[in-house]
Design a protein around this motif. Structure first.
Motif, PDB file in Angstrom:
ATOM      1  N   PHE A  22     -52.709   0.937  30.058  1.00 52.30           N
ATOM      2  CA  PHE A  22     -52.320   2.348  30.155  1.00 52.30           C
ATOM      3  C   PHE A  22     -51.746   2.669  31.523  1.00 52.30           C
ATOM      4  CE2 PHE A  22     -52.290   6.754  29.220  1.00 52.30           C
ATOM      5  CZ  PHE A  22     -52.661   7.396  30.382  1.00 52.30           C
ATOM      6  N   ARG A  23     -52.425   2.150  32.556  1.00 54.43           N
ATOM      7  CA  ARG A  23     -51.958   2.424  33.926  1.00 54.43           C
ATOM      8  C   ARG A  23     -50.591   1.774  34.170  1.00 54.43           C
ATOM      9  NH1 ARG A  23     -57.545   1.821  35.056  1.00 54.43           N
ATOM     10  NH2 ARG A  23     -57.244  -0.379  35.610  1.00 54.43           N
ATOM     11  N   ALA A  24     -50.347   0.604  33.581  1.00 49.98           N
ATOM     12  CA  ALA A  24     -49.065  -0.084  33.742  1.00 49.98           C
ATOM     13  C   ALA A  24     -47.944   0.711  33.070  1.00 49.98           C
ATOM     14  CB  ALA A  24     -49.147  -1.491  33.143  1.00 49.98           C
ATOM     15  N   ARG A  25     -48.236   1.218  31.849  1.00 50.66           N
ATOM     16  CA  ARG A  25     -47.233   2.032  31.156  1.00 50.66           C
ATOM     17  C   ARG A  25     -46.905   3.300  31.956  1.00 50.66           C
ATOM     18  NH1 ARG A  25     -50.587   1.342  26.470  1.00 50.66           N
ATOM     19  NH2 ARG A  25     -49.885  -0.395  25.172  1.00 50.66           N
ATOM     20  N   ILE A  69     -39.178   4.819  35.873  1.00 48.65           N
ATOM     21  CA  ILE A  69     -37.967   5.148  35.114  1.00 48.65           C
ATOM     22  C   ILE A  69     -37.503   6.565  35.401  1.00 48.65           C
ATOM     23  CG2 ILE A  69     -37.072   5.534  32.775  1.00 48.65           C
ATOM     24  CD1 ILE A  69     -38.875   3.224  31.861  1.00 48.65           C
ATOM     25  N   LEU A  70     -38.458   7.513  35.420  1.00 48.77           N
ATOM     26  CA  LEU A  70     -38.112   8.906  35.706  1.00 48.77           C
ATOM     27  C   LEU A  70     -37.578   9.051  37.129  1.00 48.77           C
ATOM     28  CD1 LEU A  70     -41.077  10.793  34.000  1.00 48.77           C
ATOM     29  CD2 LEU A  70     -38.696  10.713  33.244  1.00 48.77           C
ATOM     30  N   SER A  71     -38.160   8.331  38.072  1.00 50.56           N
ATOM     31  CA  SER A  71     -37.699   8.388  39.468  1.00 50.56           C
ATOM     32  C   SER A  71     -36.284   7.859  39.587  1.00 50.56           C
ATOM     33  CB  SER A  71     -38.645   7.576  40.363  1.00 50.56           C
ATOM     34  OG  SER A  71     -39.945   8.124  40.336  1.00 50.56           O
ATOM     35  N   LEU A  72     -35.988   6.742  38.895  1.00 49.61           N
ATOM     36  CA  LEU A  72     -34.655   6.164  38.929  1.00 49.61           C
ATOM     37  C   LEU A  72     -33.632   7.116  38.314  1.00 49.61           C
ATOM     38  CD1 LEU A  72     -32.871   3.728  39.564  1.00 49.61           C
ATOM     39  CD2 LEU A  72     -33.459   2.784  37.318  1.00 49.61           C
ATOM     40  N   PHE A  73     -33.987   7.745  37.184  1.00 50.50           N
ATOM     41  CA  PHE A  73     -33.098   8.700  36.531  1.00 50.50           C
ATOM     42  C   PHE A  73     -32.793   9.884  37.444  1.00 50.50           C
ATOM     43  CE2 PHE A  73     -31.082  10.945  33.162  1.00 50.50           C
ATOM     44  CZ  PHE A  73     -31.475  12.264  33.292  1.00 50.50           C
TER      45      PHE A  73
END
Length: 235
Positions: free
Chosen positions: A8-11, A18-22
Motif C-alpha cells: 500500500f505504501r509503495a502504491r 506520478i502526480l508530482s511529475l504531471f
C-alpha cells in the motif's frame, strides 16, 4: 496490517511521484507559453528603397501603437522627400464603393464606406500639416465634403473637394492645378508638382499626372495596404 502494509505504501509513493511529475510538466508548459506570448514575434517587411517597417505582433503587444507607427513612418518618409500635398480620388479609392456621382442616401451612410487605411493615413497627414484635397469626377461635392467632415470631425481645416471639371481623358489636371492655386493663395506657400502626389485607382489618371510632372500612385482596391509600400518608394 492489510491495507497499510508495504504494498500500500509503495502504491501511495508511486501515485505521489506520478502526480508530482504531471504537475511539473504542466508548470513547465505554462511557463513556456507565458514566455512566448510576452515576448511576441516581430515580422519586418523591408524594401531596399525605403525605411518603412511593417510589424506584426502577438495580441500581447499593443496593435494600436503598431498601426500608428506604420502610418507615422509613411508620413515621415513623405516629409523627408518634400511631399506636402496629398490629392486623393474618392470613388473606389477613399471609399470602397463607386457612387458614379449618383449617391441617393445620406452622407452618414456613405461615410461608413471610407477605407480604414485612409482614416488613419489622412489623420496622421493632417496632424503633420500636410495639405489634403479630394479630386474627383463626381459632381456631388457637397455630399463628399459632408462625408469627409464626418470622417475627420477633429480636423483643424476643412478638406476641400474638387469635383467634375475635366473629362476622364484629360485626367485630374484641372483638379490638381486648382487645388494647388487655392492652397498657395490661402497659405502664402508655394506647392510644386514635385511636392504633390495623386492617389487614384484609375491608371489613366495616374499616368497623365506623371506625364505632367506630378508624383502619382496607383491605388489597388483589392490590396489597400500596398499603398503604404508604394508611397515609401517615392523620392
Amino acid at each position: 496490517m492489510g491495507q497499510f502494509g508495504p504494498k500500500f505504501r509503495a502504491r501511495k509513493r508511486n501515485l505521489f511521484l506520478i502526480l508530482s511529475l504531471f504537475f511539473l510538466i504542466l508548470c513547465t508548459a505554462l511557463l513556456v507559453l507565458t514566455i512566448i506570448y510576452s515576448k511576441g514575434a516581430d515580422i519586418e517587411v523591408r524594401s531596399s528603397h525605403h525605411d518603412i517597417h511593417v510589424t506584426n505582433y502577438y495580441v500581447m503587444k499593443n496593435p494600436q501603437e503598431e498601426k500608428e507607427s506604420i502610418y507615422s513612418k509613411t508620413i515621415a518618409h513623405l516629409k523627408h522627400v518634400h511631399i506636402r500635398f496629398l490629392a486623393l480620388d474618392f470613388d473606389f479609392t477613399i471609399i470602397n464603393e463607386h457612387t458614379g456621382g449618383r449617391w441617393k442616401g445620406h452622407a452618414s451612410e456613405l461615410a461608413i464606406h471610407v477605407r480604414p487605411i485612409f482614416r488613419e493615413l489622412l489623420e496622421v497627414a493632417m496632424t503633420n500639416d500636410f495639405y489634403v484635397a479630394v479630386v474627383t469626377f463626381s459632381s456631388q461635392e457637397r455630399l463628399i465634403s459632408e462625408v469627409m467632415t464626418l470622417t475627420f470631425p477633429g480636423a483643424e481645416r476643412e478638406i476641400p473637394i474638387y469635383g467634375g471639371m475635366d473629362k476622364p481623358k484629360k485626367g485630374k489636371q484641372s483638379h490638381l492645378e486648382l487645388a494647388t492655386r487655392d492652397f498657395e493663395l490661402q497659405n502664402n506657400e508655394q506647392i510644386s508638382k514635385e511636392s504633390t502626389v495623386l492617389i487614384d485607382d484609375d491608371e489613366r489618371n495616374v499616368l497623365i499626372a506623371r506625364k505632367n510632372g506630378y508624383k502619382a500612385v496607383l491605388f489597388q482596391p483589392d490590396y489597400p495596404l500596398q499603398l503604404l509600400h508604394e508611397l515609401a518608394l517615392l523620392n
